[in-house]
Motif scaffolding. Sequence first.
Motif, PDB file in Angstrom:
ATOM      1  N   GLN A   1      61.720 -41.148 118.975  1.00  0.00           N
ATOM      2  CA  GLN A   1      61.960 -40.948 117.558  1.00  0.00           C
ATOM      3  C   GLN A   1      60.779 -40.503 117.070  1.00  0.00           C
ATOM      4  O   GLN A   1      59.682 -40.846 117.291  1.00  0.00           O
ATOM      5  CB  GLN A   1      62.472 -42.192 117.156  1.00  0.00           C
ATOM      6  N   VAL A   2      60.989 -39.183 116.283  1.00  0.00           N
ATOM      7  CA  VAL A   2      59.994 -38.804 115.464  1.00  0.00           C
ATOM      8  C   VAL A   2      60.202 -38.705 114.017  1.00  0.00           C
ATOM      9  O   VAL A   2      61.165 -38.484 113.606  1.00  0.00           O
ATOM     10  CB  VAL A   2      59.803 -37.326 115.722  1.00  0.00           C
ATOM     11  N   VAL A   3      59.149 -39.367 113.025  1.00  0.00           N
ATOM     12  CA  VAL A   3      59.399 -39.377 111.811  1.00  0.00           C
ATOM     13  C   VAL A   3      58.386 -38.391 111.086  1.00  0.00           C
ATOM     14  O   VAL A   3      57.309 -38.286 111.384  1.00  0.00           O
ATOM     15  CB  VAL A   3      59.138 -40.641 111.244  1.00  0.00           C
ATOM     16  N   PHE A   4      58.874 -37.402 110.043  1.00  0.00           N
ATOM     17  CA  PHE A   4      57.912 -36.684 109.400  1.00  0.00           C
ATOM     18  C   PHE A   4      58.112 -36.961 108.030  1.00  0.00           C
ATOM     19  O   PHE A   4      59.158 -37.108 107.391  1.00  0.00           O
ATOM     20  CB  PHE A   4      58.340 -35.098 109.518  1.00  0.00           C
TER      21      PHE A   4
ATOM     22  N   ARG B   1      54.736 -39.085 112.584  1.00  0.00           N
ATOM     23  CA  ARG B   1      54.812 -40.436 113.500  1.00  0.00           C
ATOM     24  C   ARG B   1      55.699 -40.168 114.645  1.00  0.00           C
ATOM     25  O   ARG B   1      56.805 -40.154 114.377  1.00  0.00           O
ATOM     26  CB  ARG B   1      54.926 -41.541 112.836  1.00  0.00           C
ATOM     27  N   CYS B   2      55.222 -40.207 115.808  1.00  0.00           N
ATOM     28  CA  CYS B   2      56.015 -40.050 117.228  1.00  0.00           C
ATOM     29  C   CYS B   2      55.842 -41.508 117.770  1.00  0.00           C
ATOM     30  O   CYS B   2      54.832 -42.074 117.843  1.00  0.00           O
ATOM     31  CB  CYS B   2      55.359 -39.312 117.985  1.00  0.00           C
ATOM     32  N   TYR B   3      57.061 -42.271 117.793  1.00  0.00           N
ATOM     33  CA  TYR B   3      57.377 -43.646 118.205  1.00  0.00           C
ATOM     34  C   TYR B   3      56.879 -43.569 119.871  1.00  0.00           C
ATOM     35  O   TYR B   3      57.137 -42.732 120.546  1.00  0.00           O
ATOM     36  CB  TYR B   3      58.512 -44.156 118.064  1.00  0.00           C
ATOM     37  N   LYS B   4      56.098 -44.728 120.151  1.00  0.00           N
ATOM     38  CA  LYS B   4      55.674 -44.972 121.388  1.00  0.00           C
ATOM     39  C   LYS B   4      56.420 -45.336 122.530  1.00  0.00           C
ATOM     40  O   LYS B   4      57.379 -46.123 122.084  1.00  0.00           O
ATOM     41  CB  LYS B   4      53.994 -45.562 121.556  1.00  0.00           C
ATOM     42  N   GLN B   5      56.094 -45.515 123.624  1.00  0.00           N
ATOM     43  CA  GLN B   5      56.950 -46.368 124.774  1.00  0.00           C
ATOM     44  C   GLN B   5      55.797 -47.014 125.541  1.00  0.00           C
ATOM     45  O   GLN B   5      54.639 -46.530 125.808  1.00  0.00           O
ATOM     46  CB  GLN B   5      57.907 -45.548 125.635  1.00  0.00           C
ATOM     47  N   GLU B   6      56.059 -48.090 126.108  1.00  0.00           N
ATOM     48  CA  GLU B   6      55.320 -48.924 127.171  1.00  0.00           C
ATOM     49  C   GLU B   6      55.753 -48.792 128.569  1.00  0.00           C
ATOM     50  O   GLU B   6      57.180 -48.417 128.827  1.00  0.00           O
ATOM     51  CB  GLU B   6      55.166 -50.299 126.845  1.00  0.00           C
TER      52      GLU B   6
ATOM     53  N   PRO C   1      54.001 -39.899 123.428  1.00  0.00           N
ATOM     54  CA  PRO C   1      54.646 -39.126 124.037  1.00  0.00           C
ATOM     55  C   PRO C   1      53.996 -37.749 124.180  1.00  0.00           C
ATOM     56  O   PRO C   1      53.097 -37.576 123.271  1.00  0.00           O
ATOM     57  CB  PRO C   1      56.028 -38.991 123.081  1.00  0.00           C
ATOM     58  N   ASP C   2      54.279 -37.251 125.043  1.00  0.00           N
ATOM     59  CA  ASP C   2      54.108 -35.686 125.299  1.00  0.00           C
ATOM     60  C   ASP C   2      55.233 -34.766 125.136  1.00  0.00           C
ATOM     61  O   ASP C   2      55.962 -34.607 126.347  1.00  0.00           O
ATOM     62  CB  ASP C   2      53.133 -35.681 126.786  1.00  0.00           C
ATOM     63  N   PHE C   3      55.363 -34.239 124.197  1.00  0.00           N
ATOM     64  CA  PHE C   3      56.457 -33.019 124.017  1.00  0.00           C
ATOM     65  C   PHE C   3      55.992 -31.776 124.676  1.00  0.00           C
ATOM     66  O   PHE C   3      55.031 -31.483 124.460  1.00  0.00           O
ATOM     67  CB  PHE C   3      56.626 -32.955 122.583  1.00  0.00           C
ATOM     68  N   SER C   4      57.064 -31.112 125.297  1.00  0.00           N
ATOM     69  CA  SER C   4      56.928 -29.862 125.676  1.00  0.00           C
ATOM     70  C   SER C   4      56.619 -28.892 124.550  1.00  0.00           C
ATOM     71  O   SER C   4      57.072 -29.124 123.396  1.00  0.00           O
ATOM     72  CB  SER C   4      57.842 -29.251 126.462  1.00  0.00           C
ATOM     73  N   VAL C   5      56.029 -27.682 124.646  1.00  0.00           N
ATOM     74  CA  VAL C   5      56.076 -26.596 123.782  1.00  0.00           C
ATOM     75  C   VAL C   5      57.539 -26.347 123.131  1.00  0.00           C
ATOM     76  O   VAL C   5      57.666 -26.335 121.810  1.00  0.00           O
ATOM     77  CB  VAL C   5      55.460 -25.408 124.177  1.00  0.00           C
TER      78      VAL C   5
END
Length: 161
Positions: free
Chosen positions: A64-67, A83-88, A100-104
Amino acid sequence: MVSLWNSSLQKKASDLHGDTWNIETDGTIVENNPAPNWHQYISGSYADFKCSLCRRTWGSSRVQVVFNFHLNKPTRQGTIKLRCYKQECRTCNEAQWEDPDFSVFNTDKLVEKLVKNIRKKCYGEYPDEENRSSMFNDRLTGPHESAHCEACRLGICSQAD
């Protein structure tokens, strides 16, 4: 991370009425509660993660991404807070929240949708029906571990399994 977002934004928002837009990260953004005179756009996409403890990697199709965004009309400066929500990691006992690491490609798609939302909210422009329907046809499928998702833990992940 923010340089990838800003690079994509500069390509996608180069024709926004001569206004300058910039993205900055803000881990304090709360979903459905933007500041007064700010707009909010929420989306999601696939991203990869890497545990900083055990180095395990995994992917999630439901990050999830919030702008939050605002245009200061007198200065012609637009600000976007991200804000990019994280994971563990599911295997580490003392797991940390990982970014998170989003692709281009996925970053570009998210920014493209964001810019369409900015056009609507800040400039009163509405995409035609064809563009509008294709904008929302990106169905997210694949793995998502709700027990290790920050947004799920906060009760705001709209894509919990």
